[in-house]
Design an enzyme around this catalytic site. Structure first.
Site, PDB file in Angstrom:
ATOM      1  N   CYS A  10       1.028  -1.204  -0.005  1.00  0.00           N
ATOM      2  CA  CYS A  10       0.032  -0.007  -0.041  1.00  0.00           C
ATOM      3  C   CYS A  10       1.100   1.178  -0.035  1.00  0.00           C
ATOM      4  O   CYS A  10       2.104   1.354   0.011  1.00  0.00           O
ATOM      5  CB  CYS A  10      -0.945   0.114   1.304  1.00  0.00           C
ATOM      6  SG  CYS A  10       0.157   0.217   2.935  1.00  0.00           S
ATOM      7  N   CYS A  13       3.216   1.650   3.211  1.00  0.00           N
ATOM      8  CA  CYS A  13       4.318   0.581   3.011  1.00  0.00           C
ATOM      9  C   CYS A  13       5.495   1.274   1.907  1.00  0.00           C
ATOM     10  O   CYS A  13       6.488   1.190   2.433  1.00  0.00           O
ATOM     11  CB  CYS A  13       3.820  -0.762   2.103  1.00  0.00           C
ATOM     12  SG  CYS A  13       2.609  -1.567   3.271  1.00  0.00           S
TER      13      CYS A  13
END
Length: 78
Positions: A10, A13
């Site tokens: 994501c 991340c």
């Protein structure tokens, strides 16, 4: 040093990976970076919320994106 970012890929991340690479670079640390997206492996570290940061197989942060300065402090302690 092996640094792993745990999460599904994501935006958070990716931001944690970016901040971690910048922190390591600013400290002159030569590190190998890995993304761990397999949820069984993520759970094996005891992580319940991602993104998470693992350095040399030690979980040092989970559930949020740390800034560059905070990551530098973590790296200095290891």
């Amino acid at each position: 040093m092996v640094i792993k970012i745990l999460g599904g890929g994501c935006a958070n991340c990716k931001k944690l990976m970016e901040n971690t690479k910048k922190a390591a670079n600013e400290l002159g640390i030569d590190a190998q970076f890995e993304e761990v997206k397999d949820y069984e492996k993520i759970l094996s570290y005891g992580v319940m919320r991602t993104p998470a940061l693992v350095i040399d197989e030690k979980l040092v942060l989970s559930g949020r994106v740390a800034g560059v300065d905070e990551i530098k402090e973590i790296l200095k302690k290891l």
